[in-house]
Design an enzyme around this catalytic site. Sequence first.
Site, PDB file in Angstrom:
ATOM      1  N   LYS A   1     -70.979 -73.990 -62.137  1.00 46.28           N
ATOM      2  CA  LYS A   1     -70.843 -74.404 -60.730  1.00 46.28           C
ATOM      3  C   LYS A   1     -71.818 -73.650 -59.833  1.00 46.28           C
ATOM      4  O   LYS A   1     -72.530 -74.249 -59.031  1.00 46.28           O
ATOM      5  CB  LYS A   1     -69.410 -74.141 -60.258  1.00 46.28           C
ATOM      6  N   ASN A   2     -71.832 -72.327 -59.974  1.00 41.15           N
ATOM      7  CA  ASN A   2     -72.638 -71.552 -59.032  1.00 41.15           C
ATOM      8  C   ASN A   2     -74.134 -71.763 -59.217  1.00 41.15           C
ATOM      9  O   ASN A   2     -74.908 -71.581 -58.282  1.00 41.15           O
ATOM     10  CB  ASN A   2     -72.268 -70.064 -59.116  1.00 41.15           C
TER      11      ASN A   2
ATOM     12  N   ARG B   1     -68.782 -74.148 -49.583  1.00 40.65           N
ATOM     13  CA  ARG B   1     -69.419 -72.929 -49.090  1.00 40.65           C
ATOM     14  C   ARG B   1     -70.946 -73.006 -49.238  1.00 40.65           C
ATOM     15  O   ARG B   1     -71.709 -72.640 -48.363  1.00 40.65           O
ATOM     16  CB  ARG B   1     -68.870 -71.755 -49.904  1.00 40.65           C
TER      17      ARG B   1
ATOM     18  N   CYS C   1     -63.963 -71.368 -49.726  1.00 39.53           N
ATOM     19  CA  CYS C   1     -62.723 -70.624 -49.937  1.00 39.53           C
ATOM     20  C   CYS C   1     -62.525 -69.517 -48.910  1.00 39.53           C
ATOM     21  O   CYS C   1     -63.462 -68.785 -48.587  1.00 39.53           O
ATOM     22  CB  CYS C   1     -62.739 -70.039 -51.345  1.00 39.53           C
TER      23      CYS C   1
ATOM     24  N   ARG D   1     -66.696 -63.341 -44.938  1.00 37.77           N
ATOM     25  CA  ARG D   1     -67.895 -64.015 -45.453  1.00 37.77           C
ATOM     26  C   ARG D   1     -68.986 -64.244 -44.392  1.00 37.77           C
ATOM     27  O   ARG D   1     -69.366 -65.392 -44.103  1.00 37.77           O
ATOM     28  CB  ARG D   1     -67.502 -65.319 -46.136  1.00 37.77           C
ATOM     29  N   PRO D   2     -69.514 -63.172 -43.804  1.00 30.60           N
ATOM     30  CA  PRO D   2     -70.571 -63.328 -42.806  1.00 30.60           C
ATOM     31  C   PRO D   2     -71.887 -63.810 -43.429  1.00 30.60           C
ATOM     32  O   PRO D   2     -72.042 -63.780 -44.655  1.00 30.60           O
ATOM     33  CB  PRO D   2     -70.738 -61.916 -42.236  1.00 30.60           C
TER      34      PRO D   2
ATOM     35  N   ASP E   1     -74.995 -62.745 -41.985  1.00 33.50           N
ATOM     36  CA  ASP E   1     -76.048 -61.945 -41.345  1.00 33.50           C
ATOM     37  C   ASP E   1     -77.222 -61.656 -42.280  1.00 33.50           C
ATOM     38  O   ASP E   1     -78.380 -61.646 -41.855  1.00 33.50           O
ATOM     39  CB  ASP E   1     -75.453 -60.632 -40.809  1.00 33.50           C
ATOM     40  N   GLN E   2     -76.944 -61.438 -43.548  1.00 39.66           N
ATOM     41  CA  GLN E   2     -78.030 -61.096 -44.482  1.00 39.66           C
ATOM     42  C   GLN E   2     -78.926 -62.309 -44.760  1.00 39.66           C
ATOM     43  O   GLN E   2     -80.132 -62.165 -44.963  1.00 39.66           O
ATOM     44  CB  GLN E   2     -77.470 -60.556 -45.802  1.00 39.66           C
TER      45      GLN E   2
ATOM     46  N   ASP F   1     -64.795 -63.266 -59.155  1.00 32.83           N
ATOM     47  CA  ASP F   1     -64.243 -64.611 -59.398  1.00 32.83           C
ATOM     48  C   ASP F   1     -63.252 -64.627 -60.564  1.00 32.83           C
ATOM     49  O   ASP F   1     -62.500 -65.585 -60.718  1.00 32.83           O
ATOM     50  CB  ASP F   1     -65.369 -65.611 -59.689  1.00 32.83           C
TER      51      ASP F   1
ATOM     52  N   ILE G   1     -65.328 -56.654 -53.493  1.00 35.22           N
ATOM     53  CA  ILE G   1     -66.295 -57.615 -52.934  1.00 35.22           C
ATOM     54  C   ILE G   1     -65.734 -58.380 -51.723  1.00 35.22           C
ATOM     55  O   ILE G   1     -66.378 -58.455 -50.681  1.00 35.22           O
ATOM     56  CB  ILE G   1     -66.762 -58.635 -54.007  1.00 35.22           C
TER      57      ILE G   1
ATOM     58  N   ARG H   1     -62.628 -78.223 -56.938  1.00 42.63           N
ATOM     59  CA  ARG H   1     -63.940 -77.856 -56.408  1.00 42.63           C
ATOM     60  C   ARG H   1     -64.811 -77.197 -57.452  1.00 42.63           C
ATOM     61  O   ARG H   1     -66.039 -77.291 -57.394  1.00 42.63           O
ATOM     62  CB  ARG H   1     -63.772 -76.880 -55.246  1.00 42.63           C
TER      63      ARG H   1
HETATM   64  C1  UD1 Z   1     -71.144 -65.927 -54.496  1.00 45.89           C
HETATM   65  C2  UD1 Z   1     -70.454 -66.881 -55.438  1.00 45.89           C
HETATM   66  C3  UD1 Z   1     -68.982 -66.571 -55.491  1.00 45.89           C
HETATM   67  C4  UD1 Z   1     -68.764 -65.102 -55.855  1.00 45.89           C
HETATM   68  C5  UD1 Z   1     -69.592 -64.175 -54.979  1.00 45.89           C
HETATM   69  C6  UD1 Z   1     -69.567 -62.749 -55.456  1.00 45.89           C
HETATM   70  C7  UD1 Z   1     -71.780 -68.888 -55.328  1.00 45.89           C
HETATM   71  C8  UD1 Z   1     -71.905 -70.279 -54.837  1.00 45.89           C
HETATM   72  N1  UD1 Z   1     -70.682 -68.224 -54.960  1.00 45.89           N
HETATM   73  O1  UD1 Z   1     -70.547 -66.095 -53.209  1.00 45.89           O
HETATM   74  O2  UD1 Z   1     -68.393 -67.421 -56.459  1.00 45.89           O
HETATM   75  O3  UD1 Z   1     -67.404 -64.786 -55.664  1.00 45.89           O
HETATM   76  O4  UD1 Z   1     -70.969 -64.599 -54.978  1.00 45.89           O
HETATM   77  O5  UD1 Z   1     -69.998 -62.675 -56.773  1.00 45.89           O
HETATM   78  O6  UD1 Z   1     -72.614 -68.417 -56.076  1.00 45.89           O
HETATM   79  N2  UD1 Z   1     -71.992 -60.490 -47.243  1.00 45.89           N
HETATM   80  C9  UD1 Z   1     -72.272 -60.067 -45.964  1.00 45.89           C
HETATM   81  N3  UD1 Z   1     -73.275 -60.698 -45.276  1.00 45.89           N
HETATM   82  C10 UD1 Z   1     -73.970 -61.743 -45.793  1.00 45.89           C
HETATM   83  C11 UD1 Z   1     -73.670 -62.177 -47.099  1.00 45.89           C
HETATM   84  C12 UD1 Z   1     -72.672 -61.532 -47.814  1.00 45.89           C
HETATM   85  O7  UD1 Z   1     -71.658 -59.132 -45.448  1.00 45.89           O
HETATM   86  O8  UD1 Z   1     -74.852 -62.274 -45.106  1.00 45.89           O
HETATM   87  C13 UD1 Z   1     -70.937 -59.809 -48.031  1.00 45.89           C
HETATM   88  C14 UD1 Z   1     -69.730 -60.720 -48.316  1.00 45.89           C
HETATM   89  O9  UD1 Z   1     -68.816 -60.752 -47.243  1.00 45.89           O
HETATM   90  C15 UD1 Z   1     -69.170 -60.080 -49.569  1.00 45.89           C
HETATM   91  C16 UD1 Z   1     -70.435 -59.567 -50.286  1.00 45.89           C
HETATM   92  O10 UD1 Z   1     -71.441 -59.506 -49.311  1.00 45.89           O
HETATM   93  O11 UD1 Z   1     -68.375 -58.996 -49.233  1.00 45.89           O
HETATM   94  C17 UD1 Z   1     -70.901 -60.440 -51.416  1.00 45.89           C
HETATM   95  O12 UD1 Z   1     -71.018 -61.784 -50.974  1.00 45.89           O
HETATM   96  P1  UD1 Z   1     -72.004 -62.818 -51.661  1.00 45.89           P
HETATM   97  O13 UD1 Z   1     -72.519 -62.256 -52.935  1.00 45.89           O
HETATM   98  O14 UD1 Z   1     -72.991 -63.269 -50.659  1.00 45.89           O
HETATM   99  O15 UD1 Z   1     -71.011 -64.017 -51.998  1.00 45.89           O
HETATM  100  P2  UD1 Z   1     -71.306 -65.561 -51.918  1.00 45.89           P
HETATM  101  O16 UD1 Z   1     -72.756 -65.838 -52.099  1.00 45.89           O
HETATM  102  O17 UD1 Z   1     -70.604 -66.123 -50.739  1.00 45.89           O
END
Ligand code: UD1
Length: 422
Positions: A25-26, A96, A120, A125-126, A128-129, A308, A330, A400
């Site tokens: 999926k990812n 997402r 989900c 889930r910000p 900003d990055q 996950d 996480i 999903r």
């Molecule tokens: C992806 C996966 C999800 C998995 C997660 C962690 C996909 C489609 N989804 O989600 O299944 O659970 O990785 O392995 O691949 N964060 C920030 N700012 C940002 C981006 C992230 O603070 O701009 C934080 C998040 O809140 C979280 C951490 O970074 O605490 C990791 O998030 P991230 O790896 O980005 O998760 P996703 O890409 O949403």
Amino acid sequence: MAGKERMLVTGGHALEGQVRVSGGKNTAVAVIPATLLSDEPCTVENLPDIDDVHALADILTELGAKVEYEPGKSMRVDPRPAEGNRVSYRNAQRLRASYYLLGALLGRCGKAYVPTPGGCEIGSRPVDQHLKGFQSIGAEAGEIGGLLTAESDCLTGGDVFFDMVTVGATVNVMLAAVKAKGNTVIYNAAKEPHIVDLANFLNSMGARIKGAGTDIIRIRGVQRLHGTTYAVIPDQIETGTLMIAAAATGGDIIVNGCIPTHMDALSAKLLEMGVKVTDYDDAIRVHVVGPRRAINVKTQVYPGFPTDLQQPMSALLTTARGTSIVTETIFESRFRHLDEIRRMGARVRVVERTAIIEGVQELYGAPMTATDLRAGAALIIAGLMARGVTEIYEPEFIDRGYEHIEDKLRSLGAVISREEFC
Ligand code: UD1
């Protein structure tokens, strides 16, 4: 109008036999938007038949691409007629990963408008990055009125330093940077298998990406990308969920078509519990030989224990012998499934990001609600272990990300079905 659905699981049946894992999926949700970067048609194979993939087919069609989709098999995308640069609110809310259209459209046409995504509810889930990453390679990027925007007349490429390891932002910057005028270096990049798969996909279209799978990814911008045919890797989380289901039911199964090295963190934990795990070239056997012991689990970025799989794993631990401690590093709200499983007789206490799970001998079937995708999988695991019937409401969350999960579990001897109710 279709009625609401619920899943029914009758516990107490050990899973036995062989099952084939679906495409990831990812990876799928990153690779499908990436087809927009090509100047020619692309075919993506081994796609899972899941709602997130259906939603992306609709989004690409909405943008004007010609999409020929055979559910559960492949998707051919001809991006040439795509003139849109804006994803509709309704479609963005469906998954997402709709925010990967930001990177893909920015890379394709220099303008991207995507409503803040659904998906989900497992934490704040910000993004900003993601926005910082786009800015670092020469775009203007922001969020206003629920809309994520990214614009650039000329993406220069540049150095991107992430404050934390983020899968989503790593993917998005890769998508935007492959056709930039200059070079990009991503520091503190995510190393998950789907990052490597996305890089392989883009490289098969002519991109020049090195270092995927390490924490520094180097991208040399190219002018154009050509068509390709590419099969995505098997789903690491589905593989893990099936392995945990076998362990939970005292079963003996072989998961075929997986990549065992991607499962090392889980396999190590199952072994620690006393479950037998045997790796083959592209298969894993999980075999319960005695009582399952309590363990401690801490989620980490890859190659650590994946968040996950924390939810299915903590469901399994509710019946392990002894007290387990599960720490979620996480996402901050990823224990909601335990509130539900507590209703089945589990003894669990959650203190901030730590769950203290005192194993009980037996769970009892109860009505419960899936609050997110992996929470839904955790409830299935609990239901498979429980005495009596477990009703899982809102199973569409599970659709999903898991392809035909009931069929797969039924083929292993589980008693699981779905029905409509009023
Ligand atoms: C992806 C996966 C999800 C998995 C997660 C962690 C996909 C489609 N989804 O989600 O299944 O659970 O990785 O392995 O691949 N964060 C920030 N700012 C940002 C981006 C992230 O603070 O701009 C934080 C998040 O809140 C979280 C951490 O970074 O605490 C990791 O998030 P991230 O790896 O980005 O998760 P996703 O890409 O949403």
